[in-house]
Design a protein around this motif. Structure first.
Motif, short mmCIF file in Angstrom:
data_model
loop_
_atom_site.label_atom_id
_atom_site.label_comp_id
_atom_site.label_asym_id
_atom_site.label_seq_id
_atom_site.Cartn_x
_atom_site.Cartn_y
_atom_site.Cartn_z
N PHE A 38 0.84 -1.20 0.00
CA PHE A 38 0.00 0.00 0.00
C PHE A 38 0.88 1.25 0.00
CE2 PHE A 38 -2.43 3.40 1.94
CZ PHE A 38 -3.70 3.25 1.39
N GLY A 39 1.90 1.26 0.87
CA GLY A 39 2.81 2.40 0.93
C GLY A 39 3.56 2.61 -0.37
N ALA A 40 3.97 1.51 -1.03
CA ALA A 40 4.67 1.62 -2.30
C ALA A 40 3.78 2.27 -3.36
CB ALA A 40 5.11 0.24 -2.78
N GLY A 41 2.52 1.88 -3.40
CA GLY A 41 1.59 2.50 -4.34
C GLY A 41 1.39 3.98 -4.07
N ALA A 42 1.31 4.32 -2.77
CA ALA A 42 1.15 5.73 -2.40
C ALA A 42 2.37 6.54 -2.81
CB ALA A 42 0.92 5.84 -0.89
N LEU A 43 3.56 5.96 -2.67
CA LEU A 43 4.78 6.67 -3.06
C LEU A 43 4.84 6.85 -4.58
CD1 LEU A 43 7.37 5.02 -0.65
CD2 LEU A 43 6.57 7.38 -0.60
N MET A 44 4.38 5.85 -5.33
CA MET A 44 4.34 5.99 -6.79
C MET A 44 3.45 7.16 -7.20
SD MET A 44 3.93 2.03 -8.00
CE MET A 44 5.07 0.76 -7.47
N ALA A 45 2.30 7.28 -6.55
CA ALA A 45 1.40 8.39 -6.85
C ALA A 45 2.03 9.72 -6.47
CB ALA A 45 0.07 8.19 -6.12
N ALA A 70 20.69 12.42 -9.57
CA ALA A 70 21.46 12.58 -8.33
C ALA A 70 20.82 11.80 -7.18
CB ALA A 70 21.56 14.06 -7.96
N GLY A 71 19.50 11.86 -7.08
CA GLY A 71 18.81 11.14 -6.01
C GLY A 71 18.95 9.64 -6.15
N ALA A 72 18.82 9.15 -7.38
CA ALA A 72 18.96 7.71 -7.62
C ALA A 72 20.36 7.24 -7.27
CB ALA A 72 18.64 7.39 -9.08
N LEU A 73 21.37 8.00 -7.68
CA LEU A 73 22.75 7.62 -7.40
C LEU A 73 23.05 7.65 -5.90
CD1 LEU A 73 25.48 6.84 -8.63
CD2 LEU A 73 26.01 9.28 -8.78
N ALA A 103 13.59 6.68 3.19
CA ALA A 103 12.75 7.68 3.85
C ALA A 103 13.52 8.97 4.09
CB ALA A 103 12.21 7.13 5.17
N LEU A 104 14.79 8.83 4.46
CA LEU A 104 15.62 10.01 4.73
C LEU A 104 15.92 10.77 3.44
CD1 LEU A 104 17.15 11.44 7.06
CD2 LEU A 104 19.14 10.08 6.43
N LEU A 105 16.33 10.05 2.39
CA LEU A 105 16.70 10.71 1.13
C LEU A 105 15.47 11.26 0.41
CD1 LEU A 105 19.46 8.32 -0.27
CD2 LEU A 105 19.74 10.49 0.92
N ASP A 106 14.30 10.72 0.71
CA ASP A 106 13.06 11.28 0.17
C ASP A 106 12.58 12.45 1.01
OD1 ASP A 106 10.30 11.65 -0.73
OD2 ASP A 106 9.75 10.38 0.94
N GLY A 107 12.62 12.26 2.34
CA GLY A 107 12.02 13.25 3.24
C GLY A 107 12.74 14.59 3.25
N ILE A 108 14.07 14.58 3.20
CA ILE A 108 14.83 15.83 3.27
C ILE A 108 14.48 16.77 2.11
CG2 ILE A 108 17.12 16.87 3.15
CD1 ILE A 108 18.16 14.54 4.80
N PRO A 109 14.63 16.36 0.85
CA PRO A 109 14.29 17.30 -0.23
C PRO A 109 12.80 17.62 -0.30
CG PRO A 109 14.85 15.14 -1.12
CD PRO A 109 15.20 15.11 0.33
N GLU A 110 11.95 16.63 0.01
CA GLU A 110 10.51 16.86 -0.05
C GLU A 110 10.10 17.93 0.96
OE1 GLU A 110 6.94 13.86 -0.93
OE2 GLU A 110 7.78 13.60 1.06
N GLN A 111 10.62 17.85 2.18
CA GLN A 111 10.24 18.82 3.20
C GLN A 111 11.00 20.13 3.03
OE1 GLN A 111 8.98 15.63 6.66
NE2 GLN A 111 9.20 17.75 7.16
N LEU A 198 13.42 7.70 -4.33
CA LEU A 198 12.25 6.85 -4.08
C LEU A 198 12.13 5.74 -5.11
CD1 LEU A 198 9.40 9.30 -3.03
CD2 LEU A 198 10.37 7.45 -1.68
N LEU A 199 12.37 6.05 -6.37
CA LEU A 199 12.21 5.04 -7.42
C LEU A 199 13.17 3.88 -7.23
CD1 LEU A 199 11.67 7.34 -10.53
CD2 LEU A 199 10.04 5.67 -9.63
N VAL A 200 14.42 4.18 -6.91
CA VAL A 200 15.39 3.10 -6.68
C VAL A 200 15.01 2.31 -5.44
CG1 VAL A 200 17.81 2.53 -6.32
CG2 VAL A 200 17.21 4.41 -7.82
N MET A 201 14.60 3.01 -4.38
CA MET A 201 14.21 2.32 -3.14
C MET A 201 13.01 1.40 -3.38
SD MET A 201 11.83 2.33 -0.46
CE MET A 201 11.08 3.94 -0.41
N LEU A 202 12.04 1.87 -4.16
CA LEU A 202 10.85 1.06 -4.42
C LEU A 202 11.21 -0.24 -5.14
CD1 LEU A 202 8.33 3.83 -5.57
CD2 LEU A 202 8.08 2.35 -3.58
#
Length: 236
Positions: A38-45, A70-73, A103-111, A198-202
């Motif tokens: 469920f969380g993976a689907g939410a992250l894709m959206a 850069a984020g993927a690498l 979560a950390l590499l997604d959360g920092i730039p997102e916030q 996020l894409l690489v983590m998923l």
């Protein structure tokens, strides 16, 4: 600045709440897999309808794509360093550590982008806050449960996710402070960085872990998570 502190804490709190929920009871593997799916689907959206769409609107394709790379690498390197450390210590890799890195590499730039938006006078909708909860809560529950199953002490799990939540919340404050010094290109690149990580983590961690635990239920849970988060994003 007070508004940035408040919304930063609200957006990051699901990360810690999910870790605490993992301590309340032992979650069955099948349920954990469904939660992760469920969380993976939410992250894709979130990637499709928030990070990517907003990035293109802000500055076009180039800064966004540069940020994605850069984020993927960064996630790829961080995850491999974590795997090497776990192998050196002869610990079983349950995937929880990789989810925490994601979560950390997604959360920092997102916030960071959230803080910049607040300083620019953009409002924060209820739908956006709910969408963050929908994606972050399952991610932290699944990761914390896996870390506990791998032998990590409860206190260390809580400290880990508390640290992730605090760093992400501080990123909102930093974004608010930096708003006058950065432009739309930086915001687009930050969106791309979060999307790439996020894409690489998923693909590498979250979906395989969900599939292993929930087997045939993973796809349905992922679609439901995507539909709920997409609806929230499009209605905001």
């Amino acid at each position: 600045m007070g508004q940035a502190v408040l919304w930063g804490a609200v957006a990051a709190s699901p990360l810690l709440v999910g870790a605490l929920l993992s301590l309340v009871r032992r979650w069955p593997d099948r349920l954990l897999g469904i939660i992760l799916g469920f969380g993976a689907g939410a992250l894709m959206a979130s990637i499709a309808f928030e990070l990517w769409e907003q990035g293109v609107e802000l500055a076009g394709n180039l800064p966004l794509i540069a940020g994605v790379g850069a984020g993927a690498l960064c996630y790829y390197v961080a995850a491999h360093v974590l795997d090497a450390r776990q192998a050196h210590r002869k610990k079983k890799d349950t995937g929880g550590g990789s989810l925490a890195v994601g979560a950390l590499l997604d959360g920092i730039p997102e916030q960071l982008v959230l803080g910049i938006g607040l300083a620019s006078g953009e409002g924060v909708g209820v739908a956006l806050v709910v969408a963050i909860l929908v994606s972050n809560l399952p991610e932290s529950i699944g990761s914390a449960s896996d870390l506990l199953a791998g032998g990590m002490r409860k206190s260390r799990v809580v400290l880990l996710w508390a640290g992730v939540a605090v760093v992400c919340a501080l990123a909102t404050v930093a974004g608010f402070a930096l708003a006058s010094a950065v432009g739309d290109g930086f915001r687009a690149a930050a969106n791309g960085f979060a999307a790439g990580a996020l894409l690489v983590m998923l693909v590498d961690s979250m979906i395989p872990e969900a599939q292993k635990k929930a087997t045939e239920s993973t796809g349905l849970a992922t679609v439901i998570g995507f539909a709920v988060a997409a609806w929230l994003a499009l209605s905001s």
